[in-house]
Design a protein around this motif. Structure first.
Motif: not given
Length: 210
Positions: A186-210
């Motif tokens: 999920i992209y919370l920052s515009d890479p055209g208006r924000c320095a790469a070091k300040n980009l905020r991105t929600v990363i999400r991955q599916p999991i399950k019980s072992v």
């Protein structure tokens, strides 16, 4: 006051910059599917974004026209999101962007039915004089996931994913990536208006019980 999904549902859009386990409910989206390097100038991915926002703003601004949508409420268009995968591997190899498959998407408000979506798609086509046939009404039931706020360049995401995988193992889960459960950003920052070091991105991955 217009509903801002990022503020109303902070648990989904504003997680901490350390991993956490979360249950994600079923949501509806405008979506466009494609393949290839998202950084390609005038490429398929960048074209998809125009389709998404064309429909999103047609729905948002519908109250100014003659088309009444049942249950409509004022809202802020949610952020751009993406599901990513590559054939034959689990996870994402950031060195092979040309092999990426993706579903680019924007969340739809709860009042948007498939009929409302079809109207908005046709309306956008007429007003923009552009082919919107690649856009679809997409329902994603994500379920149990690990997520984290990543701050920095997209190519540095593997370090955040490694921390997510470490928590997953400690908590008694394992990754559950498949053709139905995908790496999600999920992209919370515009890479055209924000320095790469300040980009905020929600990363999400599916999991399950072992």
């Amino acid at each position: 006051m217009a509903l801002d999904y990022k503020k109303e549902y902070k648990e989904f859009y504003m997680p901490k910059n350390k991993p956490g386990i979360i249950e994600i409910p079923k949501m509806n989206y405008i979506a466009v599917r494609g393949k290839g390097n998202p950084n390609e100038e005038n490429g398929e991915y960048k074209s998809s974004i125009g389709l998404l926002y064309g429909i999103a703003f047609t729905i948002k601004m519908s109250y100014k026209g003659n088309h009444d949508i049942a249950g409509y409420f004022q809202y802020v268009v949610p952020p751009l999101e993406g599901l990513w995968w590559q054939d034959g591997i689990k996870g994402v190899d950031y060195t092979k962007k040309e092999e990426l498959n993706w579903i680019s998407m924007i969340r739809l408000p709860e009042f948007v039915t498939e009929d409302v979506f079809s109207w908005a798609k046709a309306e956008a086509e007429e007003k923009k004089q552009r082919d919107f046939s690649g856009a679809e009404f997409f329902t994603y039931d994500e379920g149990l996931c690990v997520q984290c706020m990543h701050v920095g360049p997209y190519d540095d995401e593997p370090r955040t994913i490694a921390a997510m995988e470490e928590l997953t193992a400690v908590m008694g889960y394992e990754a559950d990536l498949s053709d139905r459960r995908l790496h999600h950003e999920i992209y919370l920052s515009d890479p055209g208006r924000c320095a790469a070091k300040n980009l905020r991105t929600v990363i999400r991955q599916p999991i399950k019980s072992v």
